[in-house]
Enzyme design. Structure first.
Site, PDB file in Angstrom:
ATOM      1  N   ASN A 267      30.875  37.175  38.493  1.00 31.99           N
ATOM      2  CA  ASN A 267      30.807  35.719  38.996  1.00 31.99           C
ATOM      3  C   ASN A 267      29.129  35.479  39.264  1.00 31.99           C
ATOM      4  OD1 ASN A 267      32.262  34.060  41.663  1.00 31.99           O
ATOM      5  ND2 ASN A 267      30.458  33.329  40.699  1.00 31.99           N
TER       6      ASN A 267
ATOM      7  N   GLY B 183      27.590  41.080  43.859  1.00 36.15           N
ATOM      8  CA  GLY B 183      26.676  40.268  43.764  1.00 36.15           C
ATOM      9  C   GLY B 183      25.249  40.877  43.840  1.00 36.15           C
TER      10      GLY B 183
ATOM     11  N   LYS C  11      44.223  39.206  42.398  1.00 33.24           N
ATOM     12  CA  LYS C  11      43.004  40.110  42.480  1.00 33.24           C
ATOM     13  C   LYS C  11      42.935  40.618  44.206  1.00 33.24           C
ATOM     14  CE  LYS C  11      38.427  40.320  42.731  1.00 33.24           C
ATOM     15  NZ  LYS C  11      36.864  40.537  42.400  1.00 33.24           N
TER      16      LYS C  11
HETATM   17  C1  LIG Z   1      34.522  36.377  42.526  1.00 32.60           C
HETATM   18  C2  LIG Z   1      34.722  37.676  42.792  1.00 32.60           C
HETATM   19  O1  LIG Z   1      35.876  37.938  42.622  1.00 32.60           O
HETATM   20  C3  LIG Z   1      33.758  38.866  43.285  1.00 32.60           C
HETATM   21  O2  LIG Z   1      34.180  39.356  44.363  1.00 32.60           O
HETATM   22  C4  LIG Z   1      33.796  39.557  42.058  1.00 32.60           C
HETATM   23  O3  LIG Z   1      33.929  40.798  42.578  1.00 32.60           O
HETATM   24  C5  LIG Z   1      32.427  39.399  41.275  1.00 32.60           C
HETATM   25  O4  LIG Z   1      31.164  40.202  41.577  1.00 32.60           O
HETATM   26  P1  LIG Z   1      29.920  39.782  41.010  1.00 32.60           P
HETATM   27  O5  LIG Z   1      29.535  38.404  41.906  1.00 32.60           O
HETATM   28  O6  LIG Z   1      28.919  40.984  41.578  1.00 32.60           O
HETATM   29  O7  LIG Z   1      29.986  39.398  39.667  1.00 32.60           O
END
Ligand SMILES: CC(=O)[C@@H](O)[C@H](O)COP(=O)(O)O
EC number: 2.8.1.10
Length: 257
Positions: A206, A157, A96
């Site tokens: 996440n 986030g 990723k």
């Molecule tokens: C864990 C990861 O790959 C993060 O960089 C992803 O983009 C998720 O974003 P959120 O935490 O906003 O769900």
């Protein structure tokens, strides 16, 4: 079934592994989410030294496929190096790809992203690029050899959900045959259901799970919402209308007469 670089999975939820209150909670969240793919930040965990090793062991024990990520990389060189280290640690060509371009928004540096994607696909990586909803950038990523795209729906986030639904819908319509995973900015199961209703193939998230009061229960709620959104998309939802339309068109007649 969702096909990602010739790997077939049932679950359309990809889960991040950062910021959980404990390894046990992470393991329970993964179990209840029914995810088959977790993403792991090599840089963040490796920075923990010995702890990083224990974390990677835990991830291996979860029995799910690992999608390593280049979170925290701000340059092409850093991202390419991190991807190569991740390939050694996790023995996978999947990566990723994140090349962060802005400190406040964590917006991808799309120029660096395309360059890094070209280098990595040239070296046999199967790249999942974290990108914006910009169609031109997406075309360049496909030209660079990416066979999956991961547009954001809001900053990482932020938990805002889709801030530009029109752009996300256009993105889906523009690439009907490319697996599309919405990545970043999802805050609630309803946000995930909405993007699945637009026809997205999967969601990666996440913070919304790791930061919830009960991460494992939230992981399960997301799994239900993603399945519901997918089902609704297949059932062809109505388009909104400006005017009222009577749901009972003939007044005064008995039902089915
Ligand atoms: C864990 C990861 O790959 C993060 O960089 C992803 O983009 C998720 O974003 P959120 O935490 O906003 O769900």
């Amino acid at each position: 079934m969702l096909n990602l670089y010739d790997v077939e999975v049932h679950s359309r939820l990809l889960l991040g592994t950062a910021r959980y209150p404990s390894p046990a909670v992470l393991a329970e969240a993964v179990r209840r989410s029914k995810t088959e793919i977790v993403t792991v930040s090599l840089r963040r965990e490796a920075a923990g030294g010995k702890a990083g090793g224990a974390f990677f062991e835990l991830i291996r024990e979860l029995g799910v496929r690992v999608l390593p990520n280049t979170a925290g990389c701000h340059s092409v060189q850093e991202a390419v190096l991190t991807a190569k280290m991740a390939r050694d640690v996790f023995r996978t060509d999947w990566i990723k790809l994140e090349v962060i371009g802005h400190h406040d928004t964590l917006q991808p540096d799309v120029f660096g992203l395309v360059e890094a994607a070209r280098i990595l696909t040239g070296e046999g990586f199967q790249v999942f690029p974290y990108t914006t909803d910009d169609l031109v950038v997406a075309e360049k990523l496909l030209e660079a050899g990416c066979r999956v795209l991961m547009p954001w729906c809001a900053p990482i986030g932020s938990a805002m959900g889709s801030v530009n639904p029109m752009a996300l819908r256009a993105f889906r319509a523009h690439f009907p045959d490319v697996p599309l995973i919405v990545d970043a900015g999802i805050g609630r199961p309803s946000h995930a259901a909405a993007v699945m209703e637009y026809g997205y193939d999967a969601v990666l998230l996440n913070t919304a799970v790791a930061g919830a009061g009960d991460p494992a229960a939230m992981a399960e709620a997301f799994a239900f919402a993603i399945d519901a959104g997918r089902l609704a998309h297949g059932a062809v939802p109505l388009e909104p209308r400006d005017m009222a339309v009577p749901s009972t068109p003939v007044i005064g007649k008995a039902v089915f007469s």
